[in-house]
Motif scaffolding. Structure first.
Motif, PDB file in Angstrom:
ATOM      1  N   LEU A  82     -13.302  34.738  22.958  1.00  0.00           N
ATOM      2  CA  LEU A  82     -12.636  34.159  23.501  1.00  0.00           C
ATOM      3  C   LEU A  82     -11.550  34.888  24.549  1.00  0.00           C
ATOM      4  N   LYS A  83     -11.858  36.724  24.892  1.00  0.00           N
ATOM      5  CA  LYS A  83     -10.884  37.512  25.111  1.00  0.00           C
ATOM      6  C   LYS A  83     -11.785  36.862  26.697  1.00  0.00           C
ATOM      7  N   GLY A  84     -13.035  37.179  26.703  1.00  0.00           N
ATOM      8  CA  GLY A  84     -13.108  37.502  28.347  1.00  0.00           C
ATOM      9  C   GLY A  84     -12.681  35.399  28.856  1.00  0.00           C
ATOM     10  N   ASN A  85     -13.109  34.395  27.709  1.00  0.00           N
ATOM     11  CA  ASN A  85     -12.664  33.872  28.362  1.00  0.00           C
ATOM     12  C   ASN A  85     -11.412  33.071  29.163  1.00  0.00           C
ATOM     13  N   ILE A  86     -10.862  33.561  28.655  1.00  0.00           N
ATOM     14  CA  ILE A  86      -9.407  33.976  28.773  1.00  0.00           C
ATOM     15  C   ILE A  86      -8.552  34.588  29.936  1.00  0.00           C
ATOM     16  N   GLU A  87      -9.246  35.758  29.770  1.00  0.00           N
ATOM     17  CA  GLU A  87      -9.136  36.535  31.136  1.00  0.00           C
ATOM     18  C   GLU A  87      -9.776  35.874  32.314  1.00  0.00           C
ATOM     19  N   ALA A  88     -10.935  35.150  32.505  1.00  0.00           N
ATOM     20  CA  ALA A  88     -11.747  34.244  32.997  1.00  0.00           C
ATOM     21  C   ALA A  88     -10.932  33.196  34.244  1.00  0.00           C
ATOM     22  N   GLY A  89     -10.368  32.770  32.869  1.00  0.00           N
ATOM     23  CA  GLY A  89      -9.218  31.525  33.123  1.00  0.00           C
ATOM     24  C   GLY A  89      -9.631  30.024  32.973  1.00  0.00           C
ATOM     25  N   VAL A  90     -10.637  30.194  32.276  1.00  0.00           N
ATOM     26  CA  VAL A  90     -11.375  29.316  31.457  1.00  0.00           C
ATOM     27  C   VAL A  90     -10.214  28.270  30.563  1.00  0.00           C
ATOM     28  N   PHE A  91      -9.480  29.268  29.951  1.00  0.00           N
ATOM     29  CA  PHE A  91      -8.526  28.914  29.174  1.00  0.00           C
ATOM     30  C   PHE A  91      -7.301  29.823  29.774  1.00  0.00           C
ATOM     31  N   GLN A  92      -6.074  29.093  29.876  1.00  0.00           N
ATOM     32  CA  GLN A  92      -5.015  29.201  31.361  1.00  0.00           C
ATOM     33  C   GLN A  92      -3.972  29.277  30.906  1.00  0.00           C
ATOM     34  N   ILE A 144      -2.262  31.908  28.664  1.00  0.00           N
ATOM     35  CA  ILE A 144      -2.296  32.169  27.510  1.00  0.00           C
ATOM     36  C   ILE A 144      -1.493  33.485  27.674  1.00  0.00           C
ATOM     37  N   THR A 145      -0.540  33.686  26.501  1.00  0.00           N
ATOM     38  CA  THR A 145      -0.256  35.310  26.870  1.00  0.00           C
ATOM     39  C   THR A 145      -0.121  35.914  25.660  1.00  0.00           C
ATOM     40  N   SER A 146      -0.479  34.952  24.660  1.00  0.00           N
ATOM     41  CA  SER A 146      -0.889  36.449  23.052  1.00  0.00           C
ATOM     42  C   SER A 146      -1.200  35.284  22.079  1.00  0.00           C
ATOM     43  N   GLU A 165      -3.794  40.514  21.207  1.00  0.00           N
ATOM     44  CA  GLU A 165      -4.206  40.085  22.031  1.00  0.00           C
ATOM     45  C   GLU A 165      -3.247  39.590  22.602  1.00  0.00           C
ATOM     46  N   TYR A 166      -2.618  40.409  24.518  1.00  0.00           N
ATOM     47  CA  TYR A 166      -1.962  40.006  24.991  1.00  0.00           C
ATOM     48  C   TYR A 166      -2.849  39.465  26.388  1.00  0.00           C
ATOM     49  N   PHE A 167      -2.156  38.826  27.122  1.00  0.00           N
ATOM     50  CA  PHE A 167      -2.834  37.771  28.602  1.00  0.00           C
ATOM     51  C   PHE A 167      -1.311  38.130  29.802  1.00  0.00           C
ATOM     52  N   ASN A 168      -1.862  37.961  30.624  1.00  0.00           N
ATOM     53  CA  ASN A 168      -1.454  37.169  31.900  1.00  0.00           C
ATOM     54  C   ASN A 168       0.395  38.140  31.844  1.00  0.00           C
ATOM     55  N   GLY A 169      -0.170  39.607  31.798  1.00  0.00           N
ATOM     56  CA  GLY A 169       0.974  40.010  31.958  1.00  0.00           C
ATOM     57  C   GLY A 169       1.773  40.343  30.848  1.00  0.00           C
ATOM     58  N   SER A 170       1.280  39.812  30.306  1.00  0.00           N
ATOM     59  CA  SER A 170       2.405  39.678  28.636  1.00  0.00           C
ATOM     60  C   SER A 170       2.302  41.060  27.288  1.00  0.00           C
ATOM     61  N   GLY A 171       3.162  41.811  26.493  1.00  0.00           N
ATOM     62  CA  GLY A 171       2.812  42.632  25.679  1.00  0.00           C
ATOM     63  C   GLY A 171       3.314  42.569  24.664  1.00  0.00           C
ATOM     64  N   ARG A 172       3.579  43.439  24.205  1.00  0.00           N
ATOM     65  CA  ARG A 172       4.049  43.619  22.331  1.00  0.00           C
ATOM     66  C   ARG A 172       5.580  43.662  22.251  1.00  0.00           C
ATOM     67  N   ASP A 173       6.173  43.847  23.399  1.00  0.00           N
ATOM     68  CA  ASP A 173       7.630  43.266  23.497  1.00  0.00           C
ATOM     69  C   ASP A 173       8.288  42.535  24.483  1.00  0.00           C
TER      70      ASP A 173
END
Length: 528
Positions: free
Chosen positions: A216-226, A228-230, A243-251
């Motif tokens: 799932l993480k790989g597909n989000i990072e590859a853009g299959v799922f667009q 998504i931030t966390s 897990e965080y994506f597209n520049g997002s983080g815990r804060d």
């Protein structure tokens, strides 16, 4: 006289229409240059088109309806776009007269727009056209491998008396493409986030299918799922996945849009506990003199808090109907959202008590809370809900009157949203304290209304309800949902709370892709 002058101008600068269609070229960048090498369609590739026309659209419309005036032509005519895959018509769309602009229809002979563009921001009409194409056969037609994509543009004019008239092709283009939308994910190269405790949320050491979550993480990072931030999952009140994506983080503070409506439900339950409200049958007439608003009726005055909580009041408002007078998009430009709502006609087109999504009604509920609770809605929510949960960093959006907006848009980080979900899973208790009455949680998690048009989906008190079927078993969830693909899911027969945040605002794939994430990856990985 003005129409005659425009007609003479058009004849002078645009002679007789050519019978040869203009050309459409495609590009992977924001330019008018054609693609000189083979184009590969991946989950992260962009695609732009430029169409060169013989004349502005208005000239083609005049040929279709020579007796119609300019304004009528602009209001009832536009472009028809057709997409073919391997020379088979896959999707055809008569663009709404509202886009492109009237000025563009009068002047432009070049249309240069994105079909796919991964830049953040509002999508253009051309991108929505591509998304509709995918949803109406394009997705299944564009199988992995080589394809020929053909686009054609025609003018159309819709006469209410005579029906639709479509002209000849005015622009055409082809693109040879290699479809590679299913990236190969090497899970051995993917590392899951190392978990750390968060205030009130210890780390879980329970088992889950790590390979599936890596996929799932790989597909989000590859853009299959667009966009998504966390993603966060709690099991038995402990942090299992984060897990965080597209520049997002815990804060990061996430704008989860209508997820915020469910917070209004929680505050209502607390206000009832503290006797600032009597009960859910309390009518609007206890809070407003509706004679001071437009469209007074006794039925409007009898509207109960419960009908606002279950989106089943008789107000003529439906956010899913663009023509509804009470649609939320008509509310936001006004200078008083509560007055907008209470001025609405009380002439429901739906059967009495039927569910209809009505944001303005939740704004009224927020205003009632603001009137009745000490210190106002924002102070009361902080003291009675957020502080007990240890939620310190959050931001409300506000109405034009400066009241915290219960329409949606409250911002906080992913794990604080998870705390809110866990509070409900724990029957309103947090670290030994009863923050929300358990009886209110039970009333909230009740299938008060059937949602029309959805199979086995229901509505509680500003919470949605559906059942997932995973590994042959049924798992019921009450959940908060917001534009863009934002969710807090609280499972009834599994010790799970799931939070997904995303920024695919107003995009048609936003909710379907999250449902796919849940059904095919996340829930199978964490459920037995």
């Amino acid at each position: 006289m003005r129409y005659l002058a425009f007609f003479l101008y058009m004849c002078l600068y645009f002679p007789a229409l050519s019978q040869t269609p203009g050309k459409i070229i495609f590009s992977s960048q924001r330019s008018t240059g054609a693609i000189n090498t083979s184009y590969t369609l991946t989950p992260q590739s962009n695609l732009f088109f430029t169409a060169y026309l013989d004349s502005p659209l208005i000239r083609y419309l005049q040929a279709l309806a020579p007796d119609a005036g300019q304004q009528v032509l602009l209001q009832q005519g536009n472009y028809q776009f057709s997409l073919y895959v391997d020379k088979h018509l896959c999707y055809q769309s008569n663009l709404h007269p509202g886009a492109p602009s009237a000025d563009a229809k009068l002047k432009d002979t070049v249309i240069s727009k994105p079909l796919i563009c991964h830049d953040k921001g509002s999508a253009m009409w051309s991108q929505y056209f591509w998304m509709r194409f995918l949803n109406n056969g394009g997705d299944s037609a564009l199988t992995e491998g080589p394809h020929l994509l053909t686009m054609e543009i025609r003018p159309y004019f819709n006469d209410p008396a005579k029906g639709m008239t479509t002209g000849a092709v005015i622009a055409r283009g082809e693109l040879s493409m290699l479809v590679n939308r299913q990236p190969v994910i090497d899970t051995a190269q993917i590392t899951l986030n190392t978990l750390k405790p968060y205030d009130g949320l210890p780390v879980s050491h329970d088992h889950f299918n790590r390979s599936t979550i890596k996929l799932l993480k790989g597909n989000i990072e590859a853009g299959v799922f667009q966009q998504i931030t966390s993603i966060a999952v709690l099991r038995n009140g402990q942090l299992l996945i984060e897990e965080y994506f597209n520049g997002s983080g815990r804060d990061s503070m996430h704008d989860v849009r209508s997820v915020g409506k469910s917070f209004a439900s929680a505050i209502t339950g607390i206000a009832l506990r503290d006797q600032y409200l009597k009960n859910t049958d309390q009518p609007l007439s206890d809070f407003y003199d509706l004679h001071h608003f437009n469209n007074y009726s006794a039925d409007k005055a009898r509207t109960s808090l419960k009908t606002l909580l279950t989106m089943s009041s008789g107000f003529d408002g439906d956010d899913n109907d663009d023509q509804s007078p009470g649609n939320e998009e008509n509310m936001y430009p006004t200078d008083n959202w509560v007055k907008f709502a209470l001025d609405l006609p009380f002439k429901p087109t739906q059967p009495p008590g039927q569910w209809h999504y009505f944001t303005a009604g939740v704004v009224v509920l927020g205003d009632i809370l603001h009137q009745r609770v000490p210190g106002g809605l924002e102070t009361y929510a902080d003291q009675q809900l957020f502080r007990p949960l240890g939620i310190k960093h959050y931001a409300w959006q506000h109405t034009p009157q400066g009241v915290a907006s219960t329409a949606g848009g409250i911002r906080m980080n992913t794990l604080d949203f998870a705390k809110f979900g866990l509070l409900y899973q724990q029957q309103g208790r947090w670290q030994g304290k009863q923050v929300i009455p358990a009886s209110w949680v039970q009333q909230t998690f009740t299938r008060h209304k059937v949602i029309p048009g959805r199979q086995e989906e229901y509505y509680g008190y500003l919470f949605w309800n559906k059942t997932f079927r995973i590994h042959g078993k049924a798992y019921e969830a009450y959940y908060c949902s917001g534009n863009g693909g934002n969710y807090i899911l609280v499972f009834r027969n599994a010790p799970l709370v799931v939070v997904i945040t995303a920024e695919a605002y107003n995009l048609p794939y936003a909710h379907p892709q999250v449902n796919k994430i849940l059904q095919q990856y996340l829930l199978p990985a964490v459920l037995p």
